[in-house]
Design a protein around this motif. Structure first.
Motif, mmCIF file in Angstrom:
data_model
loop_
_atom_site.group_PDB
_atom_site.id
_atom_site.type_symbol
_atom_site.label_atom_id
_atom_site.label_comp_id
_atom_site.label_asym_id
_atom_site.label_seq_id
_atom_site.Cartn_x
_atom_site.Cartn_y
_atom_site.Cartn_z
ATOM 1 N N ARG A 176 0.775 -1.234 0.000
ATOM 2 C CA ARG A 176 0.000 0.000 0.000
ATOM 3 C C ARG A 176 0.806 1.282 0.000
ATOM 4 N NH1 ARG A 176 -2.536 0.543 5.823
ATOM 5 N NH2 ARG A 176 -0.690 0.329 7.106
ATOM 6 N N VAL A 177 2.093 1.184 0.319
ATOM 7 C CA VAL A 177 2.813 2.441 0.535
ATOM 8 C C VAL A 177 2.938 3.247 -0.758
ATOM 9 C CG1 VAL A 177 5.171 1.627 0.207
ATOM 10 C CG2 VAL A 177 4.718 3.473 1.798
ATOM 11 N N ARG A 196 8.133 11.524 6.490
ATOM 12 C CA ARG A 196 7.768 11.932 7.846
ATOM 13 C C ARG A 196 6.257 11.754 8.084
ATOM 14 N NH1 ARG A 196 5.787 13.348 11.451
ATOM 15 N NH2 ARG A 196 5.894 15.065 12.942
ATOM 16 N N HIS A 197 5.449 12.151 7.113
ATOM 17 C CA HIS A 197 4.000 12.201 7.349
ATOM 18 C C HIS A 197 3.242 11.000 6.814
ATOM 19 C CE1 HIS A 197 4.182 16.214 8.932
ATOM 20 N NE2 HIS A 197 4.815 16.643 7.874
ATOM 21 N N LEU A 202 2.783 4.866 8.451
ATOM 22 C CA LEU A 202 2.237 3.613 7.926
ATOM 23 C C LEU A 202 3.086 2.426 8.355
ATOM 24 C CD1 LEU A 202 1.142 4.531 4.277
ATOM 25 C CD2 LEU A 202 -0.313 4.098 6.243
ATOM 26 N N ALA A 203 4.402 2.664 8.474
ATOM 27 C CA ALA A 203 5.303 1.574 8.840
ATOM 28 C C ALA A 203 5.311 1.348 10.346
ATOM 29 C CB ALA A 203 6.710 1.877 8.349
ATOM 30 N N ALA A 204 4.852 2.350 11.112
ATOM 31 C CA ALA A 204 5.041 2.329 12.560
ATOM 32 C C ALA A 204 4.545 1.049 13.261
ATOM 33 C CB ALA A 204 4.402 3.571 13.179
ATOM 34 N N PRO B 91 -4.622 6.592 6.531
ATOM 35 C CA PRO B 91 -5.389 5.942 7.600
ATOM 36 C C PRO B 91 -4.993 6.407 9.000
ATOM 37 C CG PRO B 91 -3.787 4.430 6.644
ATOM 38 C CD PRO B 91 -3.752 5.670 5.821
ATOM 39 N N HIS B 92 -3.795 7.000 9.120
ATOM 40 C CA HIS B 92 -3.346 7.394 10.458
ATOM 41 C C HIS B 92 -3.775 8.822 10.801
ATOM 42 C CE1 HIS B 92 -0.398 8.460 7.443
ATOM 43 N NE2 HIS B 92 0.020 9.432 8.228
#
Lengths: 284, 366
Positions: A176-177, A196-197, A202-204, B91-92
């Protein structure tokens, strides 16, 4: 059977199905931890009368070992997380060269830690491959193996774990990235702003989970620290093994105390990371 | 805010040796207008948007925005925003932070980002939704937020890649109305990609029909419906009647008889195409041709009938006609067909146009 009875039966059946997996874990881990705790508290001595005592907890330099183990695990995990994240980004970027890099890095995954530690020793020791290659005399080479800063130990863990983290994170990002970063780029986000944003958040969750696994593994892992570390002070697993294999039977309760401490630290790390992961997952 | 876009000779070959995904497309999108690229899946229409946005580099050709060549300009500096088929809300982030994303990366103060996000949410009729998490929205709401997010970036060109095709009919209708309203208020330059002729008709001033990577026809939708230039265009726009015949002296000869044409057509073989809406069933005396109803298909209140006309010494011809609401006709009925002169259009036969295409492709390869 009534309709109302069905959900209860379903839940009971689900519990029954889970039991074969849960029972061995609870029995083995629970029994081991309980007996270790009892042993450390002097309640199940190998010789003599059972007597509640904290002697085993006081006898060893537990505090130093805890600090050392946490520092090694934190340092190695931090490096592995950063390296793993960038490896994962390189893989998902899809360029041919980065795929080659990814394949090479994933090759480290099946290498056992013991082999990795031996290789790291041969590479980084003062008479090792690297100083020879660079033409540096053993006396001038910093003490990376067995030295004050546990560099070789940290390097081995970071090297192995970064590949693991990269694998997990790349798996989470790959599907998805690309579309999200393209969207972000079209909204005016440059390379850094996208990282950064978009990419980092998303990876966190995957990054956090794999870092937690890596941290707990490093905290409880014995062989690398034993092979590449200095004799004293000792990280928790090395201390536990030495005490446990000691000919002095009185050292057994101390070994149990160290083992219980290591498990408790690991448990706390898992609980803390689960909590923050749940928060991260709730945001997504 | 709106810029004028010019695509010139745009070509993209994805893998060397394969036929181009997009072949020599030249298209102008004047400031404030909406141009739709209409084509079946695999026709290269999304490639047009990716090349325009700078997500892929063209093999040949240029993209100019307000006269400036965008070759080598990265997507984030092109001043374009895109809405994809999936909303792709981050989504975040909350709905508000999604809409304020462009302002935030632009470095506007937090308060201003917030206010502008609320304003754009109101534009898409989602005022008060700002605090919700992005994933707590329905499909239609999410696509509205995606639209608001793109508008908040104040793009010089808004790129829409089948943005409403995943929505159900009712929602799609609403989104069309919303976009028409936004066009009136903000006059953005819009390049829209769609496979749905009705959507192109509802939204665009000009429509470019793309098939197999090549521009087939460019013009207002009404013109494409009335005067398709090829069988491919006619079929894509829902044309069903294709009567092969010959053009001689401005008349088309076929199983339907000798029919006068509204405009001069090249002499020789030609296929007569007629929109089903233009054909009416009449009494035999007033008919241009007579035939038998062989099929009736319901389309809500209306029925689409297929009438087979037996030719004299030629293949029988099938003509599709849409009945007025409520009208009924049974299968097997003998009916007369009236085909207004203005509704008659002749296109080259499939084999001929393909042969022509093949020859020109061959020439280009050489």
């Amino acid at each position: 059977m009534t309709a109302a009875g069905r959900p209860g039966v379903g839940a009971r059946r689900a519990t029954l199905l889970v039991l074969p997996a849960v029972v061995p874990v609870v029995v083995v881990v629970g029994a081991a931890l309980t007996s270790a705790a009892l042993l450390s508290l002097g309640l199940t001595p190998l010789v003599g009368r059972p007597e509640l005592s904290l002697d085993a907890w006081r006898a060893t330099e537990l505090g130093t070992s805890i600090r050392l183990s946490l520092a090694i695990a934190a340092g190695a995990t931090a490096v592995a997380t950063v390296v793993g994240l960038f490896l994962a980004l390189a893989v998902t970027a899809g360029a041919r060269r980065s795929r080659l890099l990814a394949t090479l890095s994933s090759l480290t995954i099946p290498v056992p830690h013991l082999v990795g530690a031996a290789a790291m020793g041969l590479l980084l020791a003062d008479a090792g491959f690297l100083p020879r290659l660079l033409g540096i005399a053993p006396a001038d080479w910093p003490a990376l193996v067995g030295g004050r800063w546990w560099i070789a130990v940290g390097a081995e863990y970071a090297w192995k774990e970064s590949a693991f983290i990269a694998l997990v994170v790349a798996g989470a990002l790959s599907s998805r990235v690309a579309s999200y970063t393209e969207t972000a780029a079209l909204l005016g986000a440059g390379r850094w702003a996208r990282f950064r944003h978009v990419t980092l958040p998303l990876a966190a969750p995957a990054l956090g989970a794999s870092a937690a696994v890596s941290f707990v593994y490093t905290l409880g892992s014995y062989e690398v620290a034993a092979l590449l570390g200095r004799p004293s002070p000792e990280p928790l697993p090395v201390l536990a093994v030495r005490l446990f294999t000691s000919i002095d039977l009185a050292a057994r309760p101390q070994a149990a105390a160290v083992a219980v401490t290591t498990s408790a630290l690991g448990l706390v790390a898992v609980l803390v990371s689960l909590r923050s992961l749940r928060r991260l997952a709730a945001e997504q | 805010m709106s810029g004028s876009l010019q695509l010139t000779g745009l070509t993209r070959v994805h893998t060397a040796g394969a036929p181009p995904a997009l072949d020599d497309l030249t298209l102008a999108v004047p400031a404030g207008s909406c141009v739709a690229v209409l084509g079946p899946s695999g026709s290269g229409k999304s490639t047009v948007l990716r090349l325009t946005a700078g997500l892929d580099a063209p093999t040949r050709g240029t993209v100019h925005l307000d006269g400036r060549d965008l070759a080598g300009v990265v997507p984030e500096r092109r001043g374009m925003a895109m809405v994809f088929q999936r909303p792709l809300l981050f989504p975040h982030l909350s709905v508000r932070d999604n809409v304020g994303f462009a302002d935030r990366v632009r470095g506007l103060p937090r308060r201003e980002v917030r206010e502008r996000a609320e304003h754009h949410l109101e534009l898409v009729q989602l005022g008060g939704f700002g605090n919700r998490p992005a994933r707590a929205l329905s499909g239609g709401q999410a696509q509205r937020v995606a639209l608001a997010r793109a508008l908040a970036a104040e793009p010089r060109v808004l790129l829409l890649d089948e943005p409403f095709s995943a929505l159900d009919t009712g929602l799609r209708q609403e989104m069309h109305e919303l976009l028409a309203d936004l066009r009136l208020r903000l006059a953005p330059t819009v390049l829209l990609v769609t496979h749905d002729p009705a959507e192109a008709d509802a939204l665009a001033d000009t429509v470019a029909v793309l098939d197999a990577g090549r521009l087939q026809q460019l013009g207002p939708m009404r013109e494409l419906y009335a005067r398709p230039r090829s069988l491919a265009v006619s079929r894509l726009l829902g044309g069903r009647t294709e009567v092969p015949g010959t053009v001689t002296g401005g008349r088309h000869r076929s199983a339907l008889g000798d029919l006068e044409l509204p405009a001069p057509a090249p002499e020789g073989p030609g296929v007569l195409v007629v929109r089903p809406e233009a054909v009416t069933l009449v009494a035999a005396a007033d008919a241009d041709a007579r035939g038998t109803v062989v099929q009736v298909r319901r389309r809500g209140l209306r029925a689409l009938v297929t009438v087979e006309v037996a030719g004299r010494g030629t293949e029988p011809a099938a003509v599709a006609a849409e009945l007025p609401p409520g009208a009924e006709v049974p299968v097997g009925a003998e009916v007369g067909l009236r085909i207004p002169v203005t509704a008659r259009c002749v296109v080259p036969p499939a084999g001929l146009s393909e042969a022509r295409d093949g020859a020109s492709a061959h020439d280009r390869q050489r």
